[in-house]
Design a protein around this motif. Structure first.
Motif, PDB file in Angstrom:
ATOM      1  N   LEU A 104      -8.224  -0.259   8.447  1.00 28.11           N
ATOM      2  CA  LEU A 104      -7.334   0.615   7.687  1.00 28.11           C
ATOM      3  C   LEU A 104      -7.737   2.072   7.870  1.00 28.11           C
ATOM      4  O   LEU A 104      -8.895   2.375   8.165  1.00 28.11           O
ATOM      5  CB  LEU A 104      -7.404   0.268   6.197  1.00 28.11           C
ATOM      6  CG  LEU A 104      -7.031  -1.157   5.801  1.00 28.11           C
ATOM      7  CD1 LEU A 104      -7.336  -1.389   4.341  1.00 28.11           C
ATOM      8  CD2 LEU A 104      -5.570  -1.419   6.077  1.00 28.11           C
ATOM      9  N   THR A 105      -6.781   2.948   7.654  1.00 28.04           N
ATOM     10  CA  THR A 105      -7.085   4.377   7.645  1.00 28.04           C
ATOM     11  C   THR A 105      -7.488   4.767   6.222  1.00 28.04           C
ATOM     12  O   THR A 105      -7.313   3.984   5.286  1.00 28.04           O
ATOM     13  CB  THR A 105      -5.864   5.213   8.075  1.00 28.04           C
ATOM     14  OG1 THR A 105      -4.819   5.002   7.139  1.00 28.04           O
ATOM     15  CG2 THR A 105      -5.405   4.828   9.464  1.00 28.04           C
ATOM     16  N   GLY A 106      -7.989   5.969   6.049  1.00 28.04           N
ATOM     17  CA  GLY A 106      -8.448   6.416   4.736  1.00 28.04           C
ATOM     18  C   GLY A 106      -7.347   6.455   3.693  1.00 28.04           C
ATOM     19  O   GLY A 106      -7.537   6.050   2.550  1.00 28.04           O
ATOM     20  N   SER A 107      -6.174   6.921   4.089  1.00 29.37           N
ATOM     21  CA  SER A 107      -5.076   7.003   3.127  1.00 29.37           C
ATOM     22  C   SER A 107      -4.593   5.616   2.719  1.00 29.37           C
ATOM     23  O   SER A 107      -4.143   5.409   1.596  1.00 29.37           O
ATOM     24  CB  SER A 107      -3.921   7.827   3.697  1.00 29.37           C
ATOM     25  OG  SER A 107      -3.393   7.233   4.863  1.00 29.37           O
ATOM     26  N   GLU A 108      -4.710   4.632   3.625  1.00 31.73           N
ATOM     27  CA  GLU A 108      -4.329   3.256   3.291  1.00 31.73           C
ATOM     28  C   GLU A 108      -5.282   2.661   2.264  1.00 31.73           C
ATOM     29  O   GLU A 108      -4.861   1.989   1.325  1.00 31.73           O
ATOM     30  CB  GLU A 108      -4.309   2.380   4.548  1.00 31.73           C
ATOM     31  CG  GLU A 108      -3.157   2.679   5.461  1.00 31.73           C
ATOM     32  CD  GLU A 108      -3.224   1.932   6.773  1.00 31.73           C
ATOM     33  OE1 GLU A 108      -2.147   1.627   7.309  1.00 31.73           O
ATOM     34  OE2 GLU A 108      -4.332   1.663   7.266  1.00 31.73           O
ATOM     35  N   VAL A 109      -6.562   2.942   2.416  1.00 31.37           N
ATOM     36  CA  VAL A 109      -7.554   2.429   1.465  1.00 31.37           C
ATOM     37  C   VAL A 109      -7.320   3.034   0.086  1.00 31.37           C
ATOM     38  O   VAL A 109      -7.335   2.318  -0.923  1.00 31.37           O
ATOM     39  CB  VAL A 109      -8.994   2.730   1.950  1.00 31.37           C
ATOM     40  CG1 VAL A 109     -10.009   2.334   0.896  1.00 31.37           C
ATOM     41  CG2 VAL A 109      -9.274   2.005   3.249  1.00 31.37           C
ATOM     42  N   LYS A 110      -7.051   4.319   0.034  1.00 31.16           N
ATOM     43  CA  LYS A 110      -6.790   4.965  -1.262  1.00 31.16           C
ATOM     44  C   LYS A 110      -5.532   4.423  -1.905  1.00 31.16           C
ATOM     45  O   LYS A 110      -5.470   4.216  -3.114  1.00 31.16           O
ATOM     46  CB  LYS A 110      -6.701   6.484  -1.087  1.00 31.16           C
ATOM     47  CG  LYS A 110      -8.051   7.083  -0.775  1.00 31.16           C
ATOM     48  CD  LYS A 110      -7.992   8.573  -0.799  1.00 31.16           C
ATOM     49  CE  LYS A 110      -9.368   9.107  -0.518  1.00 31.16           C
ATOM     50  NZ  LYS A 110      -9.859   9.978  -1.545  1.00 31.16           N
TER      51      LYS A 110
END
Length: 164
Positions: free
Chosen positions: A42-48
């Motif tokens: 996942l990318t960072g924005s997906e995790v958030k």
């Protein structure tokens, strides 16, 4: 004198998982044969966005392509604070599995014409996003009715036992 009582032995605590999404519809639509836990790239924005609980597994499924397993049609909403570095909501995401697991799990799916469906998305105790992938066989209408009948019968039995 009263004897000193020993405290009961401490039970091993099960690791607490933070459930993000549950695909309840999959239990109704499919007969679940086997499950497997896997990680996701996942990318960072997906995790958030996942931490906010903004994911839909309604139409999601997994597919094998070039010896790798990919999650298709999982909708992770955009994270509003990411603005410029946001992700496309329905992009395909790589699932992290060992080669042996891919051969065993995906091989069974391909041979028998089964479907790989995500059941749950959660964060492990270490804070990693995990996905519970299931190997499923589609239910026919009469199978769904049979399942509802058995659930209703079990519920009726439980009610009768409570009443005495």
């Amino acid at each position: 004198m009263a004897k000193d009582k020993k405290p009961p032995p401490a039970k091993a605590k099960e690791p607490e998982l933070k459930l993000v999404a549950d695909n309840r519809r999959a239990h109704h639509e499919y007969e679940i044969l086997d499950t497997l836990e896997c990680g996701m790239m996942l990318t960072g924005s997906e995790v958030k966005s996942l931490r906010d609980g903004k994911i839909s597994l309604e139409e999601a499924y997994a597919r094998v392509k070039d010896g790798e397993v990919w999650l298709v049609n999982a909708d992770i909403a955009e994270y509003k604070q990411a603005t410029l570095w946001n992700h496309p909501p329905r992009r395909t995401r790589k699932l992290l599995l060992h080669k042996a697991e891919i051969r065993k799990f995906a091989g069974r799916a391909h041979e028998k014409g089964l479907t790989m469906v995500p059941l749950k998305v959660y964060f492990s105790t270490r804070g990693q996003a995990k996905l519970l992938l299931a190997l499923c066989k589609g239910k026919q209408l009469h199978d769904k009715r049979e399942t509802l009948k058995t659930k209703e019968m079990k519920r009726d039995i439980q009610r009768a036992m409570r009443r005495g």
